[in-house]
Design a protein around this motif. Structure first.
Motif, PDB file in Angstrom:
ATOM      1  N   ASP A  39     -12.169  -4.517   1.142  1.00 20.53           N
ATOM      2  CA  ASP A  39     -11.226  -5.172   2.061  1.00 20.53           C
ATOM      3  C   ASP A  39     -10.343  -6.161   1.281  1.00 20.53           C
ATOM      4  OD1 ASP A  39     -12.661  -7.484   1.640  1.00 20.53           O
ATOM      5  OD2 ASP A  39     -13.961  -7.158   3.384  1.00 20.53           O
ATOM      6  N   PHE A  40      -9.430  -6.772   2.039  1.00 24.16           N
ATOM      7  CA  PHE A  40      -8.438  -7.622   1.386  1.00 24.16           C
ATOM      8  C   PHE A  40      -9.066  -8.840   0.711  1.00 24.16           C
ATOM      9  CE2 PHE A  40      -4.604 -10.281   1.164  1.00 24.16           C
ATOM     10  CZ  PHE A  40      -3.796  -9.370   0.517  1.00 24.16           C
ATOM     11  N   ASP A  41     -10.144  -9.373   1.329  1.00 17.99           N
ATOM     12  CA  ASP A  41     -10.815 -10.546   0.734  1.00 17.99           C
ATOM     13  C   ASP A  41     -11.404 -10.214  -0.642  1.00 17.99           C
ATOM     14  OD1 ASP A  41     -10.182 -12.155   2.809  1.00 17.99           O
ATOM     15  OD2 ASP A  41     -12.065 -11.834   3.907  1.00 17.99           O
ATOM     16  N   GLN A  42     -11.936  -9.006  -0.749  1.00 16.59           N
ATOM     17  CA  GLN A  42     -12.505  -8.585  -2.047  1.00 16.59           C
ATOM     18  C   GLN A  42     -11.411  -8.459  -3.111  1.00 16.59           C
ATOM     19  OE1 GLN A  42     -14.439  -4.978  -0.632  1.00 16.59           O
ATOM     20  NE2 GLN A  42     -16.429  -5.830  -1.210  1.00 16.59           N
ATOM     21  N   ILE A  43     -10.262  -7.975  -2.651  1.00 17.87           N
ATOM     22  CA  ILE A  43      -9.135  -7.840  -3.594  1.00 17.87           C
ATOM     23  C   ILE A  43      -8.674  -9.219  -4.060  1.00 17.87           C
ATOM     24  CG2 ILE A  43      -6.705  -7.133  -3.757  1.00 17.87           C
ATOM     25  CD1 ILE A  43      -7.569  -4.788  -1.865  1.00 17.87           C
ATOM     26  N   ALA A  84       2.378  -6.261 -13.831  1.00 23.89           N
ATOM     27  CA  ALA A  84       3.093  -5.820 -12.631  1.00 23.89           C
ATOM     28  C   ALA A  84       4.423  -5.142 -12.952  1.00 23.89           C
ATOM     29  CB  ALA A  84       3.325  -7.007 -11.705  1.00 23.89           C
ATOM     30  N   TYR A  85       5.049  -5.549 -14.056  1.00 26.67           N
ATOM     31  CA  TYR A  85       6.389  -5.013 -14.362  1.00 26.67           C
ATOM     32  C   TYR A  85       6.410  -4.015 -15.514  1.00 26.67           C
ATOM     33  CZ  TYR A  85       8.521  -8.178 -11.049  1.00 26.67           C
ATOM     34  OH  TYR A  85       8.880  -8.802  -9.890  1.00 26.67           O
ATOM     35  N   GLY A  86       5.355  -3.934 -16.272  1.00 28.42           N
ATOM     36  CA  GLY A  86       5.317  -2.975 -17.391  1.00 28.42           C
ATOM     37  C   GLY A  86       4.575  -1.720 -16.972  1.00 28.42           C
ATOM     38  N   ALA A  87       5.198  -0.558 -17.197  1.00 35.47           N
ATOM     39  CA  ALA A  87       4.574   0.684 -16.733  1.00 35.47           C
ATOM     40  C   ALA A  87       3.437   1.130 -17.655  1.00 35.47           C
ATOM     41  CB  ALA A  87       5.628   1.773 -16.642  1.00 35.47           C
ATOM     42  N   THR A  88       3.595   0.913 -18.942  1.00 37.76           N
ATOM     43  CA  THR A  88       2.566   1.350 -19.894  1.00 37.76           C
ATOM     44  C   THR A  88       2.031   0.124 -20.649  1.00 37.76           C
ATOM     45  OG1 THR A  88       4.134   1.591 -21.693  1.00 37.76           O
ATOM     46  CG2 THR A  88       3.813   3.512 -20.280  1.00 37.76           C
ATOM     47  N   CYS A 142     -13.088  -3.760 -22.343  1.00 42.36           N
ATOM     48  CA  CYS A 142     -13.777  -2.485 -22.070  1.00 42.36           C
ATOM     49  C   CYS A 142     -13.952  -2.258 -20.574  1.00 42.36           C
ATOM     50  CB  CYS A 142     -15.155  -2.478 -22.723  1.00 42.36           C
ATOM     51  SG  CYS A 142     -15.120  -2.990 -24.422  1.00 42.36           S
ATOM     52  N   VAL A 143     -14.176  -3.366 -19.838  1.00 44.99           N
ATOM     53  CA  VAL A 143     -14.506  -3.230 -18.411  1.00 44.99           C
ATOM     54  C   VAL A 143     -13.234  -3.345 -17.562  1.00 44.99           C
ATOM     55  CG1 VAL A 143     -15.960  -4.135 -16.556  1.00 44.99           C
ATOM     56  CG2 VAL A 143     -16.689  -4.360 -18.946  1.00 44.99           C
ATOM     57  N   HIS A 144     -13.082  -2.389 -16.637  1.00 46.51           N
ATOM     58  CA  HIS A 144     -11.958  -2.440 -15.711  1.00 46.51           C
ATOM     59  C   HIS A 144     -12.478  -2.737 -14.318  1.00 46.51           C
ATOM     60  CE1 HIS A 144      -8.526  -1.163 -18.034  1.00 46.51           C
ATOM     61  NE2 HIS A 144      -9.340  -0.358 -18.697  1.00 46.51           N
ATOM     62  N   ASP A 145     -11.756  -3.584 -13.595  1.00 48.06           N
ATOM     63  CA  ASP A 145     -12.122  -3.835 -12.203  1.00 48.06           C
ATOM     64  C   ASP A 145     -11.282  -2.899 -11.335  1.00 48.06           C
ATOM     65  OD1 ASP A 145     -12.411  -4.801  -9.614  1.00 48.06           O
ATOM     66  OD2 ASP A 145     -12.704  -6.876 -10.305  1.00 48.06           O
ATOM     67  N   PRO A 146     -11.924  -1.963 -10.616  1.00 46.15           N
ATOM     68  CA  PRO A 146     -11.146  -0.994  -9.818  1.00 46.15           C
ATOM     69  C   PRO A 146     -10.307  -1.672  -8.733  1.00 46.15           C
ATOM     70  CG  PRO A 146     -13.496  -0.813  -9.352  1.00 46.15           C
ATOM     71  CD  PRO A 146     -13.373  -1.720 -10.520  1.00 46.15           C
ATOM     72  N   ARG A 147     -10.771  -2.839  -8.260  1.00 46.06           N
ATOM     73  CA  ARG A 147      -9.999  -3.541  -7.220  1.00 46.06           C
ATOM     74  C   ARG A 147      -8.664  -4.023  -7.801  1.00 46.06           C
ATOM     75  NH1 ARG A 147     -14.518  -7.865  -5.745  1.00 46.06           N
ATOM     76  NH2 ARG A 147     -14.412  -7.957  -8.008  1.00 46.06           N
ATOM     77  N   LEU A 148      -8.732  -4.492  -9.051  1.00 45.61           N
ATOM     78  CA  LEU A 148      -7.485  -4.936  -9.691  1.00 45.61           C
ATOM     79  C   LEU A 148      -6.550  -3.758  -9.958  1.00 45.61           C
ATOM     80  CD1 LEU A 148      -8.496  -7.682 -12.271  1.00 45.61           C
ATOM     81  CD2 LEU A 148      -7.196  -7.948 -10.172  1.00 45.61           C
ATOM     82  N   ASP A 149      -7.156  -2.643 -10.417  1.00 46.34           N
ATOM     83  CA  ASP A 149      -6.333  -1.440 -10.646  1.00 46.34           C
ATOM     84  C   ASP A 149      -5.623  -1.056  -9.351  1.00 46.34           C
ATOM     85  OD1 ASP A 149      -7.134  -1.362 -13.234  1.00 46.34           O
ATOM     86  OD2 ASP A 149      -8.716   0.135 -12.919  1.00 46.34           O
ATOM     87  N   TRP A 150      -6.367  -1.149  -8.254  1.00 45.64           N
ATOM     88  CA  TRP A 150      -5.812  -0.764  -6.947  1.00 45.64           C
ATOM     89  C   TRP A 150      -4.625  -1.662  -6.575  1.00 45.64           C
ATOM     90  CZ3 TRP A 150      -4.894  -2.890  -2.156  1.00 45.64           C
ATOM     91  CH2 TRP A 150      -4.636  -2.000  -1.118  1.00 45.64           C
ATOM     92  N   ILE A 151      -4.827  -2.975  -6.668  1.00 50.28           N
ATOM     93  CA  ILE A 151      -3.759  -3.887  -6.236  1.00 50.28           C
ATOM     94  C   ILE A 151      -2.534  -3.786  -7.152  1.00 50.28           C
ATOM     95  CG2 ILE A 151      -4.630  -5.989  -7.415  1.00 50.28           C
ATOM     96  CD1 ILE A 151      -2.979  -5.965  -3.970  1.00 50.28           C
ATOM     97  N   TYR A 152      -2.773  -3.611  -8.458  1.00 47.33           N
ATOM     98  CA  TYR A 152      -1.613  -3.477  -9.357  1.00 47.33           C
ATOM     99  C   TYR A 152      -0.844  -2.173  -9.091  1.00 47.33           C
ATOM    100  CZ  TYR A 152      -2.464  -7.611 -12.195  1.00 47.33           C
ATOM    101  OH  TYR A 152      -2.593  -8.916 -12.622  1.00 47.33           O
ATOM    102  N   ARG A 153      -1.591  -1.126  -8.679  1.00 49.82           N
ATOM    103  CA  ARG A 153      -0.897   0.134  -8.329  1.00 49.82           C
ATOM    104  C   ARG A 153      -0.006  -0.077  -7.108  1.00 49.82           C
ATOM    105  NH1 ARG A 153      -5.517   2.950  -9.556  1.00 49.82           N
ATOM    106  NH2 ARG A 153      -6.141   3.085  -7.368  1.00 49.82           N
ATOM    107  N   LEU A 182       6.088  -1.340  -5.081  1.00 49.87           N
ATOM    108  CA  LEU A 182       7.119  -2.152  -4.410  1.00 49.87           C
ATOM    109  C   LEU A 182       8.389  -2.203  -5.256  1.00 49.87           C
ATOM    110  CD1 LEU A 182       4.820  -5.177  -3.478  1.00 49.87           C
ATOM    111  CD2 LEU A 182       5.615  -3.394  -1.909  1.00 49.87           C
ATOM    112  N   ASP A 183       9.510  -2.609  -4.613  1.00 48.08           N
ATOM    113  CA  ASP A 183      10.711  -2.780  -5.441  1.00 48.08           C
ATOM    114  C   ASP A 183      10.549  -4.065  -6.252  1.00 48.08           C
ATOM    115  OD1 ASP A 183      11.825  -5.095  -4.170  1.00 48.08           O
ATOM    116  OD2 ASP A 183      12.611  -3.836  -2.576  1.00 48.08           O
TER     117      ASP A 183
END
Lengths: 214, 169
Positions: free
Chosen positions: A2-6, B27-31, B99-110, B115-116
């Motif tokens: 959820d959003f809080d986790q993010i 947020a602004y760099g694609a690679t 080495c460790v990626h947080d999937p939540r961060l990957d999600w939010i950055y995607r 967005l524009d």
């Protein structure tokens, strides 16, 4: 998820950054930037200093020559020629000054919108500069012709013997160098146009995105 | 301002607020290579900006302002062409990937990347807890415009979360 986790993961970036920073590489980049910045400032200062010294020196010398011509009662044509070369130096300096464009700024505006507007104004100015080739050619030609005229005045008024053949070769060489430089400048400006136009379009789109309501 | 003073302030900022630079670069760099290049550009612009900072806003606000200004004006090839700077690929790596990626961060950055460019800036400021007034000042927008845009961003994020929740992602 959820959003809080993010949000929690987002805030954790402060304490556990997503990257490690290579401080040595950053220091190296900063040193290079500092050196580049100082080099550019020095170069600009030297150029301004040279233009000022050259312009003032030539103007004083031409004025002095007019005074000598009048005081010694030499033919009026020499005074007119010295005056004309003085005018050409002034015209050349004025045209180069008008065509110089803006200096890059290192200030930062208060908001993103202002910053984008400032960047756009700078790009517009750079693009306009590609159309101001006329001013560069006028400025350089005025100085070259002024110098030639002044050299002629000095030589003729003092009855200095010079080979006319050598003089014509020298004139032809100066004209050839002048045409070559103008050609290179025109090509450089023409090549820069597509990049600048792309950047101009991008900044306009950005400004429209920031300015659109809702 | 003396060069040593400028370097001291800059180092202080880098110690306390490097995360802002990482976030904006990501947020602004694609690679990864783009991010390194942008990170370097932001750091250099931040160093230049030290003398212009008058202390009339928090350091974090100023750093965000400079970082976003740089990111929005940044075009990789152009910058190099204009300034003749050294290519980051030729130098030692600036950013080290963990080495460790947080999937939540990957999600939010995607989601941010979708967005524009202007709304990406708003999303970053929102996630870092800036008020509407601060966001309006940083971006040069009206507070009501910020509100409308943020509502749309939040709604889009919520919808995406709900869709992925339904799909069991």
């Amino acid at each position: 998820m959820d959003f809080d986790q993010i949000l929690e993961a987002w805030q954790a970036q402060k304490t556990a950054p997503p990257y490690g920073l290579n401080h040595d590489a950053l220091r190296q980049a900063l040193r290079a930037e500092e050196a580049q910045s100082q080099r550019m400032q020095r170069h600009r200062r030297r150029l301004m200093w040279f233009m000022w010294m050259f312009g003032t020196g030539m103007a004083i010398w031409a004025g002095f020559w007019i005074a000598i011509t009048i005081a010694n009662g030499w033919p009026v044509v020499y005074a007119v020629a010295s005056g004309a070369s003085l005018g050409l130096f002034a015209l050349g300096a004025g045209a180069l000054w008008a065509g110089r464009g803006r200096e890059p700024e290192q200030k930062f505006a208060n908001s993103l919108e202002e910053e984008v507007r400032r960047s756009l104004a700078r790009v517009d100015d750079q693009l306009a500069m590609t159309k101001r080739l006329f001013l560069f050619v006028l400025g350089a030609a005025s100085i070259v012709v002024g110098a030639k005229l002044f050299a002629w005045t000095t030589v003729r008024s003092q009855d200095i013997l010079v080979s006319s053949d050598g003089s014509w070769w020298w004139t032809a060489l100066v004209a050839a160098v002048f045409v070559w430089v103008a050609f290179k400048v025109r090509n450089g400006m023409r090549n820069a146009r597509p990049t600048l136009e792309l950047r101009q379009r991008h900044l306009r789109e950005l400004l429209a995105a920031l300015g659109s309501r809702g | 301002m003396l060069a040593s003073e400028q370097n001291t302030v800059f180092q202080g900022w880098m110690e306390a607020h490097t995360a802002i630079l990482y976030k904006v670069a990501r947020a602004y760099g694609a690679t990864h290579s783009d991010r390194e290049d942008l990170f370097q550009e932001i750091a250099l612009q931040l160093w230049h900006s030290v003398g212009a900072w008058r202390g009339d806003c928090a350091a974090a606000t100023w750093i965000y302002r400079v970082a976003l200004n740089t990111a929005l004006a940044w075009r990789r090839k152009e910058r190099r062409h204009l300034h003749g700077r050294q290519d980051i690929e030729d130098a030692s790596r600036l950013l080290v990937v963990p080495c460790v990626h947080d999937p939540r961060l990957d999600w939010i950055y995607r989601r941010i990347a979708e967005l524009d460019e202007a709304n990406r800036a708003l999303a970053l400021l929102m996630l870092d807890g800036f008020s509407y007034r601060e966001m309006a000042r940083v971006l040069g927008l009206s507070e009501s415009n910020v509100g409308v845009r943020l509502n749309r961003i939040k709604a889009a994020l919520a919808a995406q979360l709900a869709r992925e929740g339904r799909d069991g992602l």
